[in-house]
Motif scaffolding. Structure first.
Motif, PDB file in Angstrom:
ATOM      1  N   ALA A 143       0.829  -1.205   0.000  1.00  0.00           N
ATOM      2  CA  ALA A 143       0.000   0.000   0.000  1.00  0.00           C
ATOM      3  C   ALA A 143       0.865   1.258   0.000  1.00  0.00           C
ATOM      4  N   HIS A 144       1.972   1.220   0.725  1.00  0.00           N
ATOM      5  CA  HIS A 144       2.887   2.365   0.770  1.00  0.00           C
ATOM      6  C   HIS A 144       3.431   2.692  -0.623  1.00  0.00           C
ATOM      7  N   LEU A 145       3.616   1.643  -1.444  1.00  0.00           N
ATOM      8  CA  LEU A 145       4.131   1.821  -2.794  1.00  0.00           C
ATOM      9  C   LEU A 145       3.037   2.015  -3.834  1.00  0.00           C
ATOM     10  N   GLY A 146       1.773   1.956  -3.401  1.00  0.00           N
ATOM     11  CA  GLY A 146       0.666   2.063  -4.339  1.00  0.00           C
ATOM     12  C   GLY A 146       0.492   0.812  -5.177  1.00  0.00           C
ATOM     13  N   MET A 147       0.854  -0.346  -4.615  1.00  0.00           N
ATOM     14  CA  MET A 147       0.752  -1.621  -5.320  1.00  0.00           C
ATOM     15  C   MET A 147      -0.261  -2.507  -4.610  1.00  0.00           C
ATOM     16  N   ASN A 148      -0.783  -3.504  -5.323  1.00  0.00           N
ATOM     17  CA  ASN A 148      -1.583  -4.504  -4.617  1.00  0.00           C
ATOM     18  C   ASN A 148      -0.639  -5.584  -4.108  1.00  0.00           C
ATOM     19  N   PRO A 149      -1.044  -6.319  -3.046  1.00  0.00           N
ATOM     20  CA  PRO A 149      -0.144  -7.307  -2.430  1.00  0.00           C
ATOM     21  C   PRO A 149       0.377  -8.357  -3.407  1.00  0.00           C
ATOM     22  N   GLY A 150      -0.445  -8.763  -4.367  1.00  0.00           N
ATOM     23  CA  GLY A 150      -0.004  -9.770  -5.322  1.00  0.00           C
ATOM     24  C   GLY A 150       1.162  -9.271  -6.165  1.00  0.00           C
TER      25      GLY A 150
END
Length: 268
Positions: A143-150
């Motif tokens: 979330a910090h990187l603006g990515m989804n966990p997958g």
């Protein structure tokens, strides 16, 4: 493109305005003083510059990028590497000292690479692993990187990472490695699970890495402050962490040395 007024415009374009004439006078004065002092060096060997350019290219830096960071014209780099084929001239044997200094000052730092350049994922992976080891759940890092966990998990197992992503992870690591995950919304259960997940995989925490080793493929994490020694081997036991390879190597070497000494004592 019109050249700015100065020495080059005087010599190459024949401009005789006051500004160009003054620049030439200043240049000639400095040259005469340097010649009297024996420090005049109008040219220097181009080979170190050529080798450096090729090293930068091996690090995925293109000539345009190198030229931009050195503040020189790309065609001058091409002349050093390949000469001027259209003129039938070979690669330059000599260059101006200022040009050499400008090119040699360019380093293959991440900031100097194009954002979409693929690079080794090692430093990125180690930083992410270290944050998980101190309790940061991977979904929080994603979330910090603006990515989804997958996608975050996929990034950690790929054989390369893009420069822009490596820079983002480095900035995240610098911001979070001393922070408490609980202060950023991580639950006690999530923190415990993250630490266990990292411990099961021997992921080293931030304290095991120095800034100058975390990107080094030949470096090992220093879990104990004494890793690579017999004392480090036993310190691993104290912190209930499996011995790292340097500590195992030191312990085994010490054991072999002891056996050899005992054998010598028996046969003496």
């Amino acid at each position: 493109m019109t050249r700015p007024h100065g020495y080059a415009r005087y010599r190459l374009d024949g401009c005789r305005c006051y500004t160009c004439g003054w620049a030439v006078a200043q240049y000639n004065d400095a040259r005469e003083h340097a010649m009297r002092r024996g420090t005049w060096q109008p040219w220097t060997d181009a080979e170190p510059v050529r080798v450096h350019i090729r090293n930068l290219q091996d690090c995925e830096m293109g000539l345009r990028t190198i030229a931009a960071h050195a503040g020189v014209n790309r065609k001058r780099l091409q002349a050093v590497l390949h000469g001027r084929p259209e003129r039938g001239t070979p690669p330059q044997r000599q260059v101006r000292p200022a040009f050499a200094a400008a090119v040699l000052a360019v380093e293959p730092a991440l900031e100097n690479l194009a954002p979409h350049t693929p690079i080794s994922p090692l430093g990125t992976r180690r930083r992410a692993h270290a944050l998980v080891a101190v309790g940061w759940p991977q979904q929080h890092l994603a979330a910090h990187l603006g990515m989804n966990p997958g996608n975050f998990g996929t990034m950690l197992v790929r054989d390369h990472v893009l420069v822009r992503r490596a820079l983002a992870v480095r900035a995240m690591y610098d911001a979070l490695w001393r922070a408490d995950p609980a202060d950023h919304g991580a639950t006690p259960g999530g923190i415990t699970r993250a630490r266990k997940y990292a411990a099961d995989r021997d992921w080293a925490p931030p304290g095991a890495w120095d800034d100058d080793t975390i990107d080094d493929p030949d470096a090992w994490p220093d879990w104990t402050g004494k890793c690579g020694t017999v004392e480090g081997f036993w310190a691993h036991r104290y912190i209930t962490a499996p011995p790292c390879q340097p500590c195992r190597d030191a312990f085994n070497a010490d054991g072999r040395a002891r056996k050899a000494a005992a054998k010598e004592g028996t046969t003496a």
